[in-house]
Design a protein around this motif. Structure first.
Motif, mmCIF file in Angstrom:
data_model
loop_
_atom_site.group_PDB
_atom_site.id
_atom_site.type_symbol
_atom_site.label_atom_id
_atom_site.label_comp_id
_atom_site.label_asym_id
_atom_site.label_seq_id
_atom_site.Cartn_x
_atom_site.Cartn_y
_atom_site.Cartn_z
ATOM 1 N N LEU A 82 25.273 31.975 36.782
ATOM 2 C CA LEU A 82 26.604 31.351 37.191
ATOM 3 C C LEU A 82 27.489 31.657 36.256
ATOM 4 O O LEU A 82 27.181 32.038 34.886
ATOM 5 C CB LEU A 82 26.484 29.938 37.497
ATOM 6 C CG LEU A 82 25.616 29.203 38.274
ATOM 7 C CD1 LEU A 82 25.374 27.766 37.844
ATOM 8 C CD2 LEU A 82 26.258 29.289 39.484
ATOM 9 N N ARG A 83 28.762 31.725 36.544
ATOM 10 C CA ARG A 83 30.087 31.953 35.712
ATOM 11 C C ARG A 83 30.051 30.850 34.945
ATOM 12 O O ARG A 83 29.705 29.888 35.584
ATOM 13 C CB ARG A 83 31.238 32.332 36.417
ATOM 14 C CG ARG A 83 31.286 33.894 37.114
ATOM 15 C CD ARG A 83 32.451 33.778 37.885
ATOM 16 N NE ARG A 83 33.781 33.463 37.168
ATOM 17 C CZ ARG A 83 34.747 34.492 36.697
ATOM 18 N NH1 ARG A 83 34.282 35.726 36.875
ATOM 19 N NH2 ARG A 83 35.463 34.124 35.986
ATOM 20 N N GLN A 84 30.626 30.734 33.892
ATOM 21 C CA GLN A 84 30.797 29.477 32.652
ATOM 22 C C GLN A 84 31.587 28.928 33.631
ATOM 23 O O GLN A 84 31.472 27.573 33.306
ATOM 24 C CB GLN A 84 31.380 30.020 31.383
ATOM 25 C CG GLN A 84 31.451 28.897 30.406
ATOM 26 C CD GLN A 84 30.233 28.367 30.205
ATOM 27 O OE1 GLN A 84 29.351 29.131 29.715
ATOM 28 N NE2 GLN A 84 29.667 27.141 30.336
ATOM 29 N N ASP A 85 32.879 29.300 34.276
ATOM 30 C CA ASP A 85 33.647 28.415 34.935
ATOM 31 C C ASP A 85 33.726 28.160 36.364
ATOM 32 O O ASP A 85 34.516 27.715 37.164
ATOM 33 C CB ASP A 85 35.068 28.824 34.561
ATOM 34 C CG ASP A 85 35.308 30.408 35.473
ATOM 35 O OD1 ASP A 85 34.065 30.922 35.659
ATOM 36 O OD2 ASP A 85 36.213 31.109 35.508
ATOM 37 N N SER A 90 24.014 29.768 32.961
ATOM 38 C CA SER A 90 25.341 30.200 33.207
ATOM 39 C C SER A 90 26.192 30.723 31.823
ATOM 40 O O SER A 90 25.509 30.599 30.680
ATOM 41 C CB SER A 90 26.226 28.890 33.600
ATOM 42 O OG SER A 90 26.355 27.910 32.729
ATOM 43 N N GLY A 91 27.321 31.296 32.124
ATOM 44 C CA GLY A 91 27.927 31.865 30.893
ATOM 45 C C GLY A 91 27.154 32.809 29.943
ATOM 46 O O GLY A 91 26.339 33.599 30.447
ATOM 47 N N VAL A 135 23.545 33.522 29.808
ATOM 48 C CA VAL A 135 22.736 34.508 30.655
ATOM 49 C C VAL A 135 22.429 35.609 29.900
ATOM 50 O O VAL A 135 21.403 36.177 30.167
ATOM 51 C CB VAL A 135 23.352 34.548 32.135
ATOM 52 C CG1 VAL A 135 22.932 35.447 33.004
ATOM 53 C CG2 VAL A 135 23.414 33.146 33.005
ATOM 54 N N ALA A 136 23.492 36.247 29.619
ATOM 55 C CA ALA A 136 23.443 37.465 28.707
ATOM 56 C C ALA A 136 22.336 37.449 27.598
ATOM 57 O O ALA A 136 21.520 38.426 27.491
ATOM 58 C CB ALA A 136 24.600 38.096 28.370
ATOM 59 N N ARG A 137 22.397 36.546 27.028
ATOM 60 C CA ARG A 137 21.709 35.938 25.597
ATOM 61 C C ARG A 137 20.128 35.896 26.038
ATOM 62 O O ARG A 137 19.207 36.804 25.545
ATOM 63 C CB ARG A 137 22.110 34.722 25.019
ATOM 64 C CG ARG A 137 21.294 34.612 23.463
ATOM 65 C CD ARG A 137 21.657 33.224 23.199
ATOM 66 N NE ARG A 137 21.297 32.090 23.871
ATOM 67 C CZ ARG A 137 22.076 31.060 24.425
ATOM 68 N NH1 ARG A 137 23.098 31.085 24.147
ATOM 69 N NH2 ARG A 137 21.368 30.237 25.298
ATOM 70 N N ASP A 138 19.771 35.252 27.040
ATOM 71 C CA ASP A 138 18.392 34.963 27.207
ATOM 72 C C ASP A 138 17.898 35.705 28.276
ATOM 73 O O ASP A 138 16.680 35.907 28.392
ATOM 74 C CB ASP A 138 18.230 33.380 27.751
ATOM 75 C CG ASP A 138 18.777 32.398 26.730
ATOM 76 O OD1 ASP A 138 18.787 32.811 25.440
ATOM 77 O OD2 ASP A 138 19.346 31.385 27.083
ATOM 78 N N LEU A 139 18.551 36.303 29.448
ATOM 79 C CA LEU A 139 17.880 36.732 30.674
ATOM 80 C C LEU A 139 18.216 38.287 30.567
ATOM 81 O O LEU A 139 17.669 39.085 31.413
ATOM 82 C CB LEU A 139 18.596 36.124 31.841
ATOM 83 C CG LEU A 139 18.569 34.628 32.112
ATOM 84 C CD1 LEU A 139 19.030 34.254 33.375
ATOM 85 C CD2 LEU A 139 17.068 34.065 31.699
#
Length: 567
Positions: free
Chosen positions: A357-360, A456-457, A460-464
């Motif tokens: 998901l997007r953060q917003d 989300s936010g 996602v980039a950090r963990d996935l």
């Protein structure tokens, strides 16, 4: 060095037993006074099978007394009630995995009496449940059953002819689980296994040869027979690059290794061969194949699958999620959920993957727009709610249950995932329609009940979207962990080998699954003396019992291959 070759669509594994052909040879050991039970799935052409058995015995001047076990099924309303679910009573697409036994589908079983002057043949799904002297199993790979159901030419387990066509809902979630458990219970007692893909001239193995073949496979690397299916979003990579199904509309789904459906070809590469289900191997040799710690956790469920999602020249996949673990157990009846990963075989910075998901993201607005798309046919911009990432080649994306995701157009995804594969809970499918012009199923209710807002936010980039972490390295080779999460029971690694390198590995009591993602291929040699050449894009299962093995690259350049294992 073994020669380089292209992708092999029908890998066959040599066995010591002899593959028989035709009914006349199959009946050679039958004599008057016997009760022969011929069991198997619904999709077998039972009328042809029993007619051919009757004619083959008539050629030996032996008459046949036949009993169609299907005439003894319970009334259809009773079968429907037996397999109904209060949780998903009115769901058009999903049902919990049935826990019913095949015997529950019958009101009373016949009691055949041996006829001294004839062979009594009891045939159909459940024939093994009656008292018999000899047991045959007439098999037909599941791809035939699915094609017959979707084509409207077949019915479900226990369904009479006057009740309409069968449904994939019952096939996937009721018929297959019930019939698979039954087959697994009787396979140790089968006297003859028939592959009825040619209904008039089946290939077959006698029971001891079948079980010897499966015992041999549990001790050496093997490939399952791949199957490529078409869909509305499908692409053409497999047709152009692998030479598969050139006349098909597309080659969207490539089932490399999916335990509930995959088969293994055994016999002689240029001669007679028999296809046996991978699940039969798991049922007979779970510890040798899976390894003791994996077997202790998963029983006789093979827990990892490999498949392709081909959108090259096709369209975006739906944006969907998979069940969260509790929902999967409570609603769908699977003991573990459909965690997935996407490995980008083909892609690029100009292509995209939908993930998280997007953060917003306004989830209430997302739900309203998803509902309007389903009920009113109103399109919406999914990127207002779901993030996208560049589909860079060789990037792995992790997709835990509850995470919205989908592959964009122009990609080839190697999906390395948990075995459950029928639970894509769609938020949005671009208003696509099927061949009859009906909107394809979208499951907004299920999808939003399973949506994980924590995916989300920036998380996602950090963990996935993880960066490779080197696990070990040597002269001309390196092994990286490219995907690992605490909540996912399997992990994905990638090995890179220079042209003249070799790497030693060990299953360490847990099976491995490998796939060549770049280069000409590899030669895998086990400490037990087995050798397997694996070409680009092919998938190989290395049983836990193999232990130590060595991998060398083929061709003149470097090679990359991925490896998945249960932690």
């Amino acid at each position: 060095m073994s020669p380089v070759r292209g992708y092999e669509a029908e890998p066959c594994h040599s066995i010591t037993g002899e593959v028989g052909a035709g009914y006349r040879n199959a009946v050679a050991g039958l004599a008057p006074g016997l009760v022969l039970a011929v069991d198997g799935p619904v999709a077998v052409d039972w009328e042809t099978a029993v007619a051919e058995i009757r004619d083959a015995l008539a050629a030996r001047d032996i008459t046949v007394k036949q009993i169609d076990i299907r005439e003894h099924f319970a009334a259809w309303p009773d079968i429907v009630a037996l397999t109904a679910s209060a949780v998903l009573e009115d769901d058009p697409d999903f049902a919990p995995l049935s826990r019913a036994g095949l015997a529950d589908f019958f009101t009373a079983l016949p009691r055949p009496e041996a006829a001294t002057s004839a062979v009594t043949v009891v045939f159909g799904p459940g024939a093994a449940l009656v008292t018999h002297d000899t047991l045959w199993y007439a098999d037909l790979p599941k791809r035939y059953a699915e094609a017959a159901i979707t084509g409207g030419t077949s019915r479900n387990l226990g369904q009479p002819a006057d009740t309409g066509a069968g449904t994939t809902r019952r096939l996937f979630y009721i018929d297959w689980p019930v019939l698979d458990r039954h087959r697994d219970c009787i396979i140790a007692d089968v006297d003859l296994w028939l592959d009825t893909q040619d209904p008039q001239a089946p290939a077959w193995l006698d029971g001891p040869a079948l079980r010897d073949a499966l015992a041999g496979l549990a001790a050496r690397p093997f490939r399952t027979r791949p199957t490529f299916n078409t869909t509305s979003w499908g692409g053409h990579w497999a047709q152009k690059e692998l030479g598969l199904n050139p006349t098909a509309a597309n080659t969207a789904l490539g089932y490399e290794l999916i335990a509930p459906e995959s088969g293994i070809l055994v016999g002689t590469p240029d001669g007679a061969r028999v296809e046996v289900p991978l699940q039969a191997l798991v049922a007979l040799h779970p510890e040798q194949l899976l390894g003791e710690p994996v077997h202790a956790t998963f029983g006789t469920s093979f827990p990892i699958r490999f498949d392709y999602l081909d959108t090259v020249g096709g369209g975006n996949l739906s944006v969907h999620c998979h069940p969260q673990p509790d929902y999967m157990r409570r609603v769908f009846g699977w003991p573990y959920t459909q965690h997935e990963t996407y490995y980008m075989m083909v892609g690029g910075s100009d292509r995209q993957v939908f993930l998280g998901l997007r953060q917003d993201a306004d989830l209430e607005a997302f739900r309203r727009e998803a509902d309007r798309a389903v009920h009113d046919g109103v399109p919406f911009d999914i990127e207002r709610y779901v993030q996208t990432f560049p589909a860079d080649r060789h990037q792995l994306f992790l997709i835990p249950g509850g995470t919205p995701h989908g592959s964009g157009e122009g990609n080839v995804v190697l999906e390395i995932s948990a075995t459950p594969y029928l639970y894509s809970l769609r938020f949005y499918d671009w208003l696509r329609t099927d061949r009859e012009g009906r909107q394809r199923p979208v499951h907004v209710g299920h999808a939003f009940e399973n949506l994980d807002p924590a995916r989300s936010g920036e998380a996602v980039a950090r963990d996935l979207v993880q960066k490779p972490r080197t696990l070990r390295s040597g002269d001309g080779w390196r092994e990286d962990v490219i995907g690992r999460l605490p909540e996912m029971f399997f992990e994905v690694r990638r090995l890179e080998l220079a042209a003249d390198a070799a790497v030693d590995d060990d299953t360490d009591h847990r099976f491995h699954v490998v796939n060549v993602v770049e280069g000409d291929g590899i030669l895998l040699e086990t400490s037990g003396g087995h050798r397997y050449v694996l070409a680009y894009a092919e998938t190989l299962t290395v049983p836990a019992s193999v232990g130590a093995y060595r991998v060398r690259p083929l061709g003149t350049g470097p090679v990359r291959y991925v490896k998945a294992l249960v932690r």
